[in-house]
Design an enzyme around this catalytic site. Sequence first.
Site: not given
Length: 465
Positions: A99-100, A147, A218, A269, A275, A277, A314, A316-317
Amino acid sequence: MPLPARYSAEVPETEEIWSPSGYFQTQTSIWLAECEALQEINGRPDSDELAQIRDALRLSPVDLVELNRAEGHETNRLLRLVQSRLPVHLGNVIHRGNTSSDVLDTALSLQILRSLDIATRDFEHLARVAASLALQHADTLQIARTHGQHAIPHTFGRQVAGWYAEIERCIERIDRARQVISVGKLSGEVGTNVFISAELEERALARLGLRPDPAPTQIISRDRHAEVVSLMGVNAATLSRIATNISLLGMTELGEVREPFDPESQQGSSAMPHKRNTELSERVRGLSRRIWSAVQEELSASVLWLERDISHSSTERFTFPDTFGCLSYSARLTARILGGIVVNTEQMRANTERTLGGIYAARLLNSILDGGEISRTEAYELVKTVAQKAIDSGTPLSELATADPDVVRRLGDTKIGDVFRPDFYLRNIGTSFERAGLQTGDRGRAGSLGALPARGTSRPREPHR
């Protein structure tokens, strides 16, 4: 779904696996393995015929454009293209009994395995970089924080050793994922082997380095795929944790580390020129969110109707190309960050003094308990009072403790000056290094990644054709 060009250029091997070429050529490799297995079993197709089949299975760039159209049944379109290049008796051999889903799912297993091989190499390299950094800073004094508050002294190398140990577990997860997904399915309609023999299925899959999924429907059971993506989600969390810690340590108020920054080409920036970053770490954290969303997608994809529906196809693509592209890119980014990180050792040492000795309260508490005169509760409250007074008043804890007769009288044999020394807290710091497989005696060699640690060689892999 292809990664954005600025990211895919950093992981070209992974990008190729999930490209139209990688996608369709992997499918044709399934048919070739079946034909080769048929020859093993009954001698046909013969060698000349097999050569014809190999030629027919090669796809040109023009073929790939046509096959990649988002309409119709793509596997059937691929099959008819291949069969059109062969005499009828050979064309009818291709896809016989399949099967496919046999072709698509077995090909997907191979694509995932190849992506896992790349991820292994990326995480092994990252482990070596982390090991080098840990050993280089095994003795670099730093304050540990819980913390967000100062806890006790440890070393920056000890912190990185924790990252290294977690990266090693990432490699173990990739190995587990490989075991889970090293299966194929060539058993035809709903997995019953009705038109294809079990022997042919087993021989063809063995040629691809796979074993049969024991009881498929399947399709190959989607709990496998969900487990693989979930394991990669945990690995993404490791990278995100390291990146988060680097961003925190790089805050202006802490100033303990800085990402590699090229002043000639980088700007922190567009409006604030001063900056620098932690933008690479923030990118790693952002990419981890895409992987975590893929985990949810594949968990949902594992819940299909009866013997199958097509709702998984769809998503999973996107799921697998994004998961492995983002993961490998993030691992490489993290290695780049750790390999070029700027460590401000003086600032680390200065930060240990910000509580005016409050971080030595635990030693003071245990020294009083060694005296054996009062209960732990009484000792705790005594130390808590002077330690928090030190922080609130700006007076060093050592001065307050020395001036408090209750504290001095109950110290037992411990000298008050010995309480406020960081080396006491570092006396067993090597234990974590040894348990993680990092020998602190190798610190002098830490600049050479090839010498650290004995993780440098990749494990032998089964061929994924």
